[in-house]
Design an enzyme around this catalytic site. Structure first.
Site, PDB file in Angstrom:
ATOM      1  N   ASP A 137      56.537  50.215  29.060  1.00  0.00           N
ATOM      2  CA  ASP A 137      56.852  51.254  30.054  1.00  0.00           C
ATOM      3  C   ASP A 137      58.355  51.308  30.362  1.00  0.00           C
ATOM      4  OD1 ASP A 137      57.221  48.921  31.488  1.00  0.00           O
ATOM      5  OD2 ASP A 137      55.716  49.358  33.021  1.00  0.00           O
ATOM      6  N   HIS A 139      60.320  48.692  31.151  1.00  0.00           N
ATOM      7  CA  HIS A 139      60.866  47.716  32.108  1.00  0.00           C
ATOM      8  C   HIS A 139      61.725  46.661  31.420  1.00  0.00           C
ATOM      9  CE1 HIS A 139      57.027  45.198  31.532  1.00  0.00           C
ATOM     10  NE2 HIS A 139      57.978  44.296  31.362  1.00  0.00           N
TER      11      HIS A 139
HETATM   12  C1  GLP Z   1      57.462  40.689  30.176  1.00  0.00           C
HETATM   13  C2  GLP Z   1      58.808  40.106  30.547  1.00  0.00           C
HETATM   14  C3  GLP Z   1      59.935  40.933  29.975  1.00  0.00           C
HETATM   15  C4  GLP Z   1      59.700  41.212  28.505  1.00  0.00           C
HETATM   16  C5  GLP Z   1      58.409  41.984  28.354  1.00  0.00           C
HETATM   17  C6  GLP Z   1      58.115  42.374  26.913  1.00  0.00           C
HETATM   18  O1  GLP Z   1      57.070  41.714  31.006  1.00  0.00           O
HETATM   19  N1  GLP Z   1      58.960  40.005  31.960  1.00  0.00           N
HETATM   20  O2  GLP Z   1      61.184  40.246  30.160  1.00  0.00           O
HETATM   21  O3  GLP Z   1      60.772  41.926  27.974  1.00  0.00           O
HETATM   22  O4  GLP Z   1      57.361  41.150  28.828  1.00  0.00           O
HETATM   23  O5  GLP Z   1      57.533  41.314  26.236  1.00  0.00           O
HETATM   24  P1  GLP Z   1      57.374  41.227  24.668  1.00  0.00           P
HETATM   25  O6  GLP Z   1      58.722  40.915  24.141  1.00  0.00           O
HETATM   26  O7  GLP Z   1      56.409  40.102  24.458  1.00  0.00           O
HETATM   27  O8  GLP Z   1      56.855  42.530  24.212  1.00  0.00           O
END
Ligand code: GLP
Length: 262
Positions: A137, A139
């Site tokens: 999304d 973030h």
């Molecule tokens: C979590 C963390 C983020 C990270 C996101 C995506 O929400 N708080 O810092 O970027 O996951 O994770 P992934 O890299 O496993 O897709």
């Protein structure tokens, strides 16, 4: 605009980050690394750990600040971000655990923990190199859509989308994923001297396109990277698939002068 580097693999992306971080540690042995959890930075940490070992780089004075932590989750829980950073960063790189900080999600002290964390980052001289993943999304850290682009470290409520995405770390059970967190704010993240965002796979393509080529909006918190003077977005072909200027980014990187670093 952020520099966009499209790589063939997560390993190649990891090596680009590792080059950059290793250089930083050599020139500034007490540098401050900004650390992230999630799967996206794992290849980068592995590449840096290998570089540290192979080149005998002294990391004894390196300091670190993680982006976020779940609220109310015991730091010894295997999926707490404290445990995750220990497992994926501190141990493989051989960092001094006392020099690596993770926001404190203890519910009894969480109301003040954000201000204290920002003050600690400032007292350390600020973050030199911040690694970032991105949620589907848009973030960064745990700054969900709607987060103030000027925010400091604070408590946030996780969206259902993020809790579903992160349920894979909790045996697939969304009810095991905490509902709240403490996260560095977008304003905190933007103070780092350099940002490197990593994203892989088609599931991130829309968020990446919004981040790099969409308007700056709190609805896609990562779009705040457009405000940063030194941001690099390193992605694979699948994550790049919705970028309109894909060919330009590829040409620019393929023809990058040797005197220009990331
Ligand atoms: C979590 C963390 C983020 C990270 C996101 C995506 O929400 N708080 O810092 O970027 O996951 O994770 P992934 O890299 O496993 O897709």
């Amino acid at each position: 605009m952020a520099e966009v580097i499209i790589t063939e693999s997560e390993d190649e992306a990891g090596r680009i980050y590792a080059d950059c971080a290793a250089n930083l540690i050599r020139t500034k042995p007490d540098c401050v690394l900004g650390l992230a959890t999630g799967s996206s930075p794992l290849a980068a940490y592995q590449a840096l750990a290998a570089r540290v070992k192979d080149d005998g780089i002294d990391v004894s004075r390196v300091r670190g600040f993680a982006l976020d932590e779940y609220a109310g989750l015991d730091p010894r829980h295997p999926q707490s971000y404290r445990s995750t950073i220990e497992r994926t960063v501190i141990e493989p790189l051989g960092l001094d655990p006392a020099k690596v900080h993770v926001p404190n999600g203890n519910l009894e002290t969480i109301a003040d923990a954000g201000h204290e964390y920002d003050a600690a980052i400032e007292a350390a001289g600020g973050v030199d190199l911040q690694i970032l993943g991105i949620g589907t999304d848009g973030h960064i850290g745990f700054n969900e859509p709607g987060s103030s682009l000027a925010s400091g470290t604070r408590i946030k409520t996780l969206t259902e989308r993020t809790r579903i995405d992160n349920a894979r770390f909790f045996d697939g059970a969304i009810d095991q994923v905490p509902t709240h967190c403490i996260t560095q704010g977008i304003g905190t993240i933007l103070k780092a001297r350099q940002l490197v965002l990593l994203a892989f796979g088609a599931g991130k393509a829309e968020a990446v396109a919004e981040t790099v080529e969409g308007g700056i909006s709190s609805f896609c918190p990562a779009s705040a990277l457009q405000l940063h003077p030194h941001a690099t977005v390193i992605i694979d072909e699948a994550a790049a698939s919705r970028l309109r200027n894909r060919d330009y980014y590829k040409w620019a990187y393929a023809n990058k002068p040797s005197w220009q670093s990331i």
